[in-house]
Scaffold this active site. Structure first.
Site, short mmCIF file in Angstrom:
data_model
loop_
_atom_site.label_atom_id
_atom_site.label_comp_id
_atom_site.label_asym_id
_atom_site.label_seq_id
_atom_site.Cartn_x
_atom_site.Cartn_y
_atom_site.Cartn_z
CG ASP A 28 -2.02 1.01 1.24
OD1 ASP A 28 -1.60 2.27 0.85
OD2 ASP A 28 -2.92 1.03 1.97
CE LYS A 87 -7.79 8.29 2.36
NZ LYS A 87 -7.22 7.10 2.80
C1 LIG Z 1 -7.48 5.59 2.98
C2 LIG Z 1 -6.73 4.55 2.64
C3 LIG Z 1 -7.28 3.44 2.22
C4 LIG Z 1 -8.69 3.31 1.98
O1 LIG Z 1 -8.93 3.89 0.68
P1 LIG Z 1 -10.47 4.52 0.33
O2 LIG Z 1 -10.32 5.37 -0.93
O3 LIG Z 1 -11.04 5.45 1.52
O4 LIG Z 1 -11.34 3.06 0.14
C5 LIG Z 1 -6.20 2.41 2.16
N1 LIG Z 1 -5.22 2.51 2.55
C6 LIG Z 1 -4.63 3.62 3.01
C7 LIG Z 1 -3.29 3.77 3.79
C8 LIG Z 1 -5.38 4.69 3.18
O5 LIG Z 1 -5.03 5.89 3.81
#
Ligand SMILES: *Cc1c(COP(=O)(O)O)cnc(C)c1O
Length: 357
Positions: free
Chosen positions: A168, A193
């Site tokens: 991630d 984000k």
């Molecule tokens: C926000 C987030 C997610 C999930 O993403 P969404 O777009 O809210 O479904 C996954 N991993 C990390 C590190 C995040 O900050």
């Protein structure tokens, strides 16, 4: 000049445009068609559409692989986890994103997967946990504890153990680290984000390597998207591509602000500990007065938004443990700061005042 020769600052601007023919728009088309005239490259919009293709081309090139866009970061998480065979073991950091750990716990509850939680900075522990595992899940830095792991070393261990590595990369972005180059199999983004960057879109993506093995994974993930049906809207994808154009300048400014603020927070009388990994624009601080003290600080800010996301142009602050799904090992008094692109002195003035209040 081929795009491979361009620096990332130019790539985020140049990629995913229309072919250069007279009269073409400079931007990717925003296509609202559910279906297409037969015998073309795409026939139905749950399988693909030109707006996705433009975004995927840009993100794929930034990460050095091939991208697939999803309806949200969690839709991408679900698709990635679908690569685990029934009952397979997933090794995951204690402090991975709470939606990811909640989904894994749900799968563990029904026997669909086993979950092995580790400290990703403890390589011996990861090696032990990988024995017989199907997947290694990495997040570096972790949310919100900001632990940084050695992605290259850990993905090599996973490969040896026969496990797929997913990383991630939401917090770091491809401008800071490109996990495919470190041996990761699947890179994940909550595009919500930094990539889109304006807190106006929910979107996700997965990126696989441009290799035979990568193509195999991509085909499975693409099928998971088509059959799972969790597809991105063209409007959201178009907005994300527009946001991506300024990723480089946003991140540069946000990182400079975060560096400056992290230095000032360290040793501030209203701060017990300040964590900053030395890159990116997320800071985690612990403040006196426990959960209440932290809530009071978040509520007392004015320019900083008291809100639960990160990676937008506007600075955000939140006590993470207000979410019941957040691991108990995250301190009650921890505030996550997502530093935006405002004037650093204005940010400092507001935060310093809230910390002293
Ligand atoms: C926000 C987030 C997610 C999930 O993403 P969404 O777009 O809210 O479904 C996954 N991993 C990390 C590190 C995040 O900050």
């Amino acid at each position: 000049m081929s795009h491979e020769q361009l620096s990332p600052a130019s790539r985020v601007v140049a990629l995913g445009r229309q072919p250069r023919v007279p009269g073409a728009g400079v931007n990717a088309p925003l296509e609202f068609s559910s279906t297409y005239i037969a015998d073309g490259p795409v026939n139905y919009a749950r399988v693909g559409n030109p707006t996705w293709t433009a975004f995927e081309e840009a993100l794929g090139a930034l990460e050095g692989g091939d991208a697939l866009v999803f309806a949200s970061g969690m839709a991408a998480v679900s698709a990635a986890i679908s690569l685990v065979p029934h009952g397979g073991a997933v090794v995951v950091p204690h402090h991975a994103y709470n939606g990811t750990t909640a989904l894994l716990d749900q799968l563990a509850g029904t026997g669909a997967a086993q979950v092995r939680r580790v400290d990703p900075t403890d390589q011996a522990a990861v090696r032990t946990a990988l024995d017989g595992a199907a997947m290694l899940w990495l997040e570096s830095p972790t949310n919100p504890m900001l632990e940084v792991s050695d992605v290259r070393a850990l993905s090599a261990m996973a490969r040896e153990a026969g496990a797929i590595t997913v990383c991630d990369n939401t917090f770091a972005t491809p401008l800071v680290q490109r996990p495919l180059e470190d041996g990761v199999d699947v890179v994940l983004h909550s595009v919500t984000k930094y990539l889109s960057g304006h807190s106006d879109v929910i979107l996700g993506a997965l990126v696989t390597a441009a290799t035979e093995a990568g193509d195999g994974l991509r085909a499975r993930l693409s099928t998971a998207r088509t059959l799972g049906g969790a597809i991105a809207g063209p409007m959201e994808t178009w907005l994300a591509l527009r946001g991506l154009r300024t990723l480089h300048v946003r991140l540069e400014r946000a990182t400079a602000n975060a560096r400056e603020l992290a230095g000032r927070l360290d040793g501030h009388p209203g701060v017990e500990t300040a964590r900053y990994p030395g890159f990116g624009a997320i800071i985690a601080i612990e403040v006196p007065g426990g959960a209440d003290g932290a809530e009071r600080v978040a509520a007392a800010t004015d320019l900083w938004m008291h809100a639960t996301s990160l990676g937008g142009v506007e600075s955000q602050i939140e006590r993470r443990r207000r979410h019941p799904a957040e691991p108990q090992t995250v301190p009650e008094n921890l505030l996550r700061l997502s530093v935006g692109i405002e004037d650093v002195e204005d940010l400092w003035h507001d935060l310093d005042r809230a910390l002293r209040a």
